[in-house]
Design an enzyme around this catalytic site. Structure first.
Site, mmCIF file in Angstrom:
data_model
loop_
_atom_site.group_PDB
_atom_site.id
_atom_site.type_symbol
_atom_site.label_atom_id
_atom_site.label_comp_id
_atom_site.label_asym_id
_atom_site.label_seq_id
_atom_site.Cartn_x
_atom_site.Cartn_y
_atom_site.Cartn_z
ATOM 1 N N ARG A 58 0.628 -0.997 0.216
ATOM 2 C CA ARG A 58 0.238 0.278 -0.126
ATOM 3 C C ARG A 58 0.971 1.737 0.450
ATOM 4 N NH1 ARG A 58 -2.617 3.015 3.996
ATOM 5 N NH2 ARG A 58 -0.870 1.800 5.795
ATOM 6 N N CYS A 63 13.057 -3.583 2.354
ATOM 7 C CA CYS A 63 11.881 -4.428 2.369
ATOM 8 C C CYS A 63 11.751 -5.532 1.976
ATOM 9 C CB CYS A 63 10.452 -3.026 1.394
ATOM 10 S SG CYS A 63 9.340 -4.380 1.052
ATOM 11 N N TRP A 69 37.596 4.306 -35.376
ATOM 12 C CA TRP A 69 37.195 3.475 -35.479
ATOM 13 C C TRP A 69 37.265 2.410 -34.402
ATOM 14 C CZ3 TRP A 69 36.974 -1.921 -35.292
ATOM 15 C CH2 TRP A 69 35.778 -2.452 -36.004
ATOM 16 N N TYR A 120 34.973 2.110 -30.777
ATOM 17 C CA TYR A 120 35.170 0.683 -31.197
ATOM 18 C C TYR A 120 35.104 0.025 -29.440
ATOM 19 C CZ TYR A 120 32.991 -3.969 -31.878
ATOM 20 O OH TYR A 120 31.814 -5.570 -31.905
ATOM 21 N N ASP A 122 32.120 2.937 -40.133
ATOM 22 C CA ASP A 122 32.049 1.387 -40.285
ATOM 23 C C ASP A 122 30.686 0.769 -41.332
ATOM 24 O OD1 ASP A 122 31.617 -1.258 -38.711
ATOM 25 O OD2 ASP A 122 29.650 -0.256 -39.474
#
Length: 492
Positions: free
Chosen positions: A49, A73, A435, A439, A455
């Site tokens: 609740r 909890c 690149w 990567y 790419d």
């Protein structure tokens, strides 16, 4: 980023309470709700609740809630949520430190070691983490240990003493005291709650991920790149299946087996993982590194919302909801494989890496058929003769130079340093261009905003989609990149 998301990131009470009232699972792990009248803290989606607004406070981390005197909890298990995706987007000091804490750096090297890795003094790191997350490095590490311990207590047959040391506690007494304080239960009481089969000697865990989760697409990326000896992939006709690999961990070798399939129910899903570890003290590190591979902390709803309405990305996102960026458990290995893969096909790179593993990897005994080696470490790569490598001589020199930079610590790929600094250091090495550096950032550093315009696959996908504007896709261009790559499969 939406106004609501920004407000919640700032812990605006009204916005956080609205998320709690709606039990919005997107914010599990982003903030925690503490209830003064019960003395417990919950995830926003807790089914209990909804407490009165006057009785709640909001915290950025489970550790902050615990430090304020609240217990977890027992119904919603708030410490079992995926990590906050905000850490990956900002890549700030707090995010970098949290990734290292999850890897067990504080347990192995102390706060001083953690501070050194992120480039701060221990005192300044304490101030930064307390301001950002509501708790310092020791409290955050303690919360991490408690979570690991609870999972091991409830899901394995390890003795409680073994659990204590596997989770990173210095003593059984410290373990007992922490579990009682965090969960209001003894370790024996936690063990009494468990159900289902257990396997002695193996750690059968469920790794939480935000859903939707495109597990089949992840497997489809990993399987053709799997290197015999260190990786094994099995794909079923429906695209789901298993992926296994060896892990080079701080205290010894290990293996992990993952079951990958699509998880489409909204909220939090779980990827089944089976770990076999030479030393159970590596549990936290193994879990953290496999979560990197799974991109487990991504918020797929935020990514999809950002791309909705985009004429190029919108249809692709709807076709593959929950697509992830495949990470990697070892930054060093990923960087070596990126250099090997320069200007060659996926199959060609796989063949070369297979030879490296067979000739220079460390042989290990495993219970998984096909897993026979660890990937060669940086020292081994640095000592190779470029002329002996099955690649052009210039690329061989680049590979050996990269190994030397990794072995010396000149370049560190453990997700602790700033990503921009790592990119600059990589680009300074001979033979490593944009690149390769990007990567590595994509897969080893978990950067969410990488794009690879040169790419070939990206060029092909973009040519078929006129009007595509990668600048519109910030700060999630890494996910746009994966959608473009996977879209090529639809054209075959």
């Amino acid at each position: 980023m939406s106004t609501v998301t920004t407000a919640i990131a700032d812990l605006d009470p009204e916005s956080c309470y609205a998320a709690v009232k709606s039990r919005d699972r997107r914010f599990d792990g982003v903030f925690y709700t503490a209830v003064r009248t019960t003395g417990i803290y919950c995830r926003p989606s807790c089914p209990a609740r909804t407490p009165a607004f006057a009785n709640v406070t909001f915290h950025r981390s489970a550790a902050a809630a615990q430090a304020a005197g609240y217990r977890a909890c027992k119904r919603c298990l708030p410490d079992a949520t995926p990590g906050s995706p905000d850490w990956d987007v900002a890549s700030n000091v707090a995010g970098r430190a949290m990734r290292l804490i999850a890897d067990g750096v504080v347990d192995r090297e102390g706060v001083e070691g953690l501070a050194q890795r992120v480039g701060y003094t221990p005192r300044h790191l304490q101030r930064v983490l307390t301001a950002e997350l509501g708790a310092g490095p020791l409290a955050l590490a303690r919360s991490q240990r408690a979570q690991t311990a609870r999972v091991l207590v409830e899901t394995t047959d390890l003795s409680l003493a073994d659990v204590a040391f596997a989770a990173g506690f210095a003593s059984v007494r410290q373990f007992n005291d922490t579990i009682r304080e965090v969960y209001a239960a003894t370790p024996s009481q936690l063990r009494g709650r468990r159900s289902g089969p257990r396997t002695a000697g193996a750690l059968e865990l469920r790794l939480a991920v935000r859903t939707p989760y495109a597990g089949r697409a992840l497997l489809g990326f990993l399987a053709p790149r799997a290197v015999p000896g260190i990786e094994v992939a099995s794909v079923r006709p429906d695209g789901s299946g298993s992926y296994a690999r060896t892990l080079d961990l701080p205290h010894g070798p290990g293996t992990v087996q993952l079951e990958l399939t699509d998880l489409l129910e909204p909220g939090t899903g779980f990827v089944a993982a089976r770990f076999m570890l030479h030393d159970v003290r590596d549990t936290a590190a193994a879990v953290a590194r496999v979560r990197r591979l799974l991109d487990g902390d991504c918020d797929p709803i935020a990514v999809a919302d950002h791309f909705s309405g985009d004429p190029v990305l919108g249809p692709l996102v709807r076709r593959r909801p929950g697509l992830r960026v495949p990470g990697h458990p070892s930054g060093d290995e990923m960087a070596v494989r990126a250099v090997v893969g320069q200007q060659v096909s996926v199959a060609g790179a796989r063949t070369v890496v297979c030879r490296l593993v067979a000739e220079h990897g460390r042989a290990v005994d495993t219970e998984v058929s096909g897993l026979t080696h660890l990937f060669p470490d940086a020292d081994t790569i640095a000592a190779l003769d470029p002329a002996s490598l099955p690649m052009p001589r210039a690329r061989g020199r680049s590979l050996v130079g990269l190994g030397a930079a990794l072995a010396s610590g000149e370049v560190s790929l453990d997700r602790g340093p700033d990503r921009d600094d790592v990119r600059r250091l990589l680009l300074a090495l001979p033979g490593i261009g944009p690149w390769t550096a990007d990567y590595v950032a994509l897969r080893a550093l978990g950067h969410p905003d990488v794009f690879l315009p040169t790419d070939l696959g990206v060029k092909h996908a973009m040519a078929r989609r006129p009007g595509a504007d990668p600048e519109r896709w910030r700060p999630w261009r890494s996910y746009a990149l994966l959608h473009l790559w996977t879209s090529l499969e639809d054209e075959d």
